[in-house]
Design an enzyme around this catalytic site. Structure first.
Site, PDB file in Angstrom:
ATOM      1  N   TYR A  21     -12.715  -0.472   7.149  1.00 42.13           N
ATOM      2  CA  TYR A  21     -12.577   0.986   7.245  1.00 42.13           C
ATOM      3  C   TYR A  21     -13.923   1.655   7.538  1.00 42.13           C
ATOM      4  O   TYR A  21     -14.251   2.694   6.972  1.00 42.13           O
ATOM      5  CB  TYR A  21     -11.933   1.549   5.966  1.00 42.13           C
ATOM      6  CG  TYR A  21     -10.504   1.123   5.827  1.00 42.13           C
ATOM      7  CD1 TYR A  21      -9.479   1.910   6.347  1.00 42.13           C
ATOM      8  CD2 TYR A  21     -10.173  -0.076   5.213  1.00 42.13           C
ATOM      9  CE1 TYR A  21      -8.169   1.486   6.266  1.00 42.13           C
ATOM     10  CE2 TYR A  21      -8.851  -0.508   5.129  1.00 42.13           C
ATOM     11  CZ  TYR A  21      -7.860   0.282   5.655  1.00 42.13           C
ATOM     12  OH  TYR A  21      -6.565  -0.123   5.588  1.00 42.13           O
ATOM     13  N   TYR A 150       0.380  -0.628  -1.083  1.00 43.78           N
ATOM     14  CA  TYR A 150      -0.499  -1.158  -0.043  1.00 43.78           C
ATOM     15  C   TYR A 150      -0.082  -2.596   0.230  1.00 43.78           C
ATOM     16  O   TYR A 150      -0.018  -3.421  -0.681  1.00 43.78           O
ATOM     17  CB  TYR A 150      -1.976  -1.109  -0.471  1.00 43.78           C
ATOM     18  CG  TYR A 150      -2.866  -1.692   0.605  1.00 43.78           C
ATOM     19  CD1 TYR A 150      -3.168  -0.957   1.745  1.00 43.78           C
ATOM     20  CD2 TYR A 150      -3.352  -2.995   0.512  1.00 43.78           C
ATOM     21  CE1 TYR A 150      -3.952  -1.499   2.767  1.00 43.78           C
ATOM     22  CE2 TYR A 150      -4.138  -3.544   1.517  1.00 43.78           C
ATOM     23  CZ  TYR A 150      -4.431  -2.790   2.637  1.00 43.78           C
ATOM     24  OH  TYR A 150      -5.185  -3.338   3.651  1.00 43.78           O
ATOM     25  N   ASP A 247       5.553  -8.530  -3.106  1.00 49.48           N
ATOM     26  CA  ASP A 247       4.218  -8.776  -2.576  1.00 49.48           C
ATOM     27  C   ASP A 247       3.307  -9.042  -3.769  1.00 49.48           C
ATOM     28  O   ASP A 247       2.866  -8.123  -4.459  1.00 49.48           O
ATOM     29  CB  ASP A 247       3.755  -7.550  -1.771  1.00 49.48           C
ATOM     30  CG  ASP A 247       2.335  -7.714  -1.242  1.00 49.48           C
ATOM     31  OD1 ASP A 247       1.624  -8.618  -1.695  1.00 49.48           O
ATOM     32  OD2 ASP A 247       1.933  -6.894  -0.394  1.00 49.48           O
ATOM     33  N   LYS A 276      -4.974 -13.925  -1.354  1.00 47.69           N
ATOM     34  CA  LYS A 276      -6.177 -13.602  -2.142  1.00 47.69           C
ATOM     35  C   LYS A 276      -6.643 -14.771  -3.018  1.00 47.69           C
ATOM     36  O   LYS A 276      -7.424 -15.582  -2.568  1.00 47.69           O
ATOM     37  CB  LYS A 276      -5.916 -12.345  -2.966  1.00 47.69           C
ATOM     38  CG  LYS A 276      -5.855 -11.094  -2.091  1.00 47.69           C
ATOM     39  CD  LYS A 276      -5.873  -9.843  -2.923  1.00 47.69           C
ATOM     40  CE  LYS A 276      -5.741  -8.571  -2.128  1.00 47.69           C
ATOM     41  NZ  LYS A 276      -6.973  -8.115  -1.517  1.00 47.69           N
TER      42      LYS A 276
HETATM   43  N1  PLP Z   1      -0.670  -6.931  -0.085  1.00 47.66           N
HETATM   44  C1  PLP Z   1      -1.383  -6.521  -1.144  1.00 47.66           C
HETATM   45  C2  PLP Z   1      -0.663  -6.174  -2.412  1.00 47.66           C
HETATM   46  C3  PLP Z   1      -2.764  -6.426  -1.070  1.00 47.66           C
HETATM   47  O1  PLP Z   1      -3.467  -6.009  -2.141  1.00 47.66           O
HETATM   48  C4  PLP Z   1      -3.403  -6.792   0.140  1.00 47.66           C
HETATM   49  C5  PLP Z   1      -4.880  -6.693   0.261  1.00 47.66           C
HETATM   50  O2  PLP Z   1      -5.538  -5.950  -0.415  1.00 47.66           O
HETATM   51  C6  PLP Z   1      -2.631  -7.230   1.226  1.00 47.66           C
HETATM   52  C7  PLP Z   1      -1.265  -7.291   1.071  1.00 47.66           C
HETATM   53  C8  PLP Z   1      -3.273  -7.617   2.521  1.00 47.66           C
HETATM   54  O3  PLP Z   1      -3.938  -8.830   2.401  1.00 47.66           O
HETATM   55  P1  PLP Z   1      -5.131  -9.223   3.425  1.00 47.66           P
HETATM   56  O4  PLP Z   1      -6.230  -8.242   3.182  1.00 47.66           O
HETATM   57  O5  PLP Z   1      -5.468 -10.639   3.055  1.00 47.66           O
HETATM   58  O6  PLP Z   1      -4.557  -9.127   4.798  1.00 47.66           O
END
Ligand code: PLP
Length: 426
Positions: A21, A150, A247, A276
């Site tokens: 960003y 997110y 997620d 992650k």
């Molecule tokens: N989903 C969630 C809940 C996240 O916190 C993130 C990243 O912060 C993502 C998806 C996206 O993952 P990446 O940054 O490895 O593409």
């Protein structure tokens, strides 16, 4: 290779390197990290070390330069760093898939090894849309989610991030139009639960899936909610033929005090994304797991394959380190460590509750959040944390921490002091 001084590095960085960003040319002065070991980041300007309060965005759960993970990477490097996954397979990927299936909520059986969290969400959405197409119901192609979420920065994930005031507002007219419910309240509220049920029922004909971050909405606002809503969603999705996607990219691998946040509600989603902490923060890899129902549905379609296959799918190096990271986690009393950090953060962050400008203080597992009643001054807050010897990355109205699980008690206390200082000065 030329050696650059720190000022030279910063100037080249500013001129050539995009940051998350970030503008171009860069405006912020990032700190230059020379090396990282345990829970400490060593700065290249000779000013010392910072205790890492961020686990490099939820990922470095075992800390840095860990001998077990290093050895896994070295061992695998000597055998095979990469090989294409089309038509070939290998032990690290197969072993990782088995580990993930064994540790995940019962019923998740099939694993797609993706190369980042965002891609694993893309794959999850493709799985759901393709499932309904295969079953002759192509009209079921929208997603329902909570505002304030997110899910990543690629196209489908952006469409289910916070649509107003979120990070992807710029694209709001172009993204797939999804359905949104208000963020879930912290405590269980029957009226809100009824609203969720009604939304799923009303839109069932066009809904492919409900996708949510279970228990903790992370980068969209660090909000916690009652796990009971996950059961409400499971029941509503079952009753109305809608798939449920969790997620767990941020919440997975113990962060909330359960291996996966879904366990707080004893619910199995149809599809689950992890990333992650999967490789202990060493290499980029994520995974999308699904049930036999989803995989069988896709297999019955006109195009009976899941049409996705990135170049670095199943990367052996990342998979070997992921296996080592998962085994390291499961081989220790990880829950005791997370609970210890939770207690330390509760103690240390209690002081923040009385500060002017602080709206809320909340702790869950190894996550501590101080929410302000104003937008944080990122520069001032970061400076205050660095003065305490801690690396934090405050944003919006939040100063928060999710330390590595190996953070000792004194360092947890230090992180908490830094969060308070950042909240006071930001
Ligand atoms: N989903 C969630 C809940 C996240 O916190 C993130 C990243 O912060 C993502 C998806 C996206 O993952 P990446 O940054 O490895 O593409």
């Amino acid at each position: 290779m030329p050696e650059f001084s720190v000022p030279e590095l910063l100037e080249l960085d500013r001129r050539h390197v995009w940051h998350p960003y970030g503008p171009m040319p860069g405006r912020q002065e990032p700190l230059v990290v020379e090396s990282a070991s345990g829970v400490r980041l060593k700065l290249a300007d000779g000013s010392g070390e910072l205790v890492d309060g961020m686990s490099s965005w939820w990922s470095a759960i075992h800390g840095y330069n860990h001998p077990v993970l290093n050895e896994a990477a070295r061992g695998q490097l000597g055998r095979m760093s990469h090989v294409m996954f089309g038509g070939l397979t290998h032990e690290p990927a197969v072993r990782l898939a088995k580990l993930l299936v064994d540790m995940s909520p019962e019923g998740l059986e099939h694993v797609f090894l993706a190369d980042s969290g965002s891609v694993s969400v893309e794959v999850a959405v493709k799985m759901c849309l393709q499932y309904w197409r295969s079953l002759g119901r192509p009209g079921k192609r929208r997603l329902l989610t909570w505002r304030g979420g997110y899910h990543g920065d690629t196209w489908q994930p952006m469409s289910v991030c916070d649509p107003e005031g979120g990070m992807h507002e710029l694209w709001s007219g172009l993204l797939p139009r999804q359905l949104f419910a208000d963020p879930p309240p912290a405590e269980y509220d029957e009226t809100y639960a009824g609203h969720l049920r009604a939304l799923v029922a009303r839109h069932a004909d066009e809904l492919a899936a409900v996708i949510v971050e279970p228990v903790v909405q992370g980068a969209g606002g660090m909000r916690f909610h009652s796990p009971a809503y996950l059961r409400v969603l499971r029941e509503a999705c079952d009753a109305h033929d809608v798939l449920l996607v969790f997620d767990e990219i941020a919440t997975g691998f113990g962060r909330t005090g359960a291996l996966f946040a879904a366990e707080h509600a004893a619910v199995t989603p149809d599809v689950m994304c992890v990333g992650k902490a999967l490789t202990g923060g060493y290499l980029t890899m994520a995974a999308t797991l699904c049930t036999a129902r989803v995989a069988d549905g896709i297999s019955r379609g006109e195009v009976p394959v899941l049409a996705h296959g990135p170049t670095f799918m199943g990367n052996p190096l990342a998979a070997a380190v992921a296996c080592a990271s998962v085994e390291l986690l499961l081989g220790q009393d990880w829950l005791a460590e997370v609970k210890r950090i939770e207690a330390g953060l509760r103690d240390g962050l209690a002081a923040a509750a009385g500060l002017p400008g602080v709206r809320d203080v909340r702790v869950l597992g190894a996550i501590g959040v101080v929410q302000l009643d104003h937008a944080v001054d990122m520069k001032a807050a970061t400076r205050a944390a660095v003065r305490e010897g801690v690396w934090l990355r405050p944003f919006r109205d939040l100063v928060y921490t999710m330390p590595p699980y190996v953070t000792g008690d004194a360092d947890v206390a230090r992180i908490a002091r830094a969060v308070c200082a950042a909240a006071r000065e930001g």
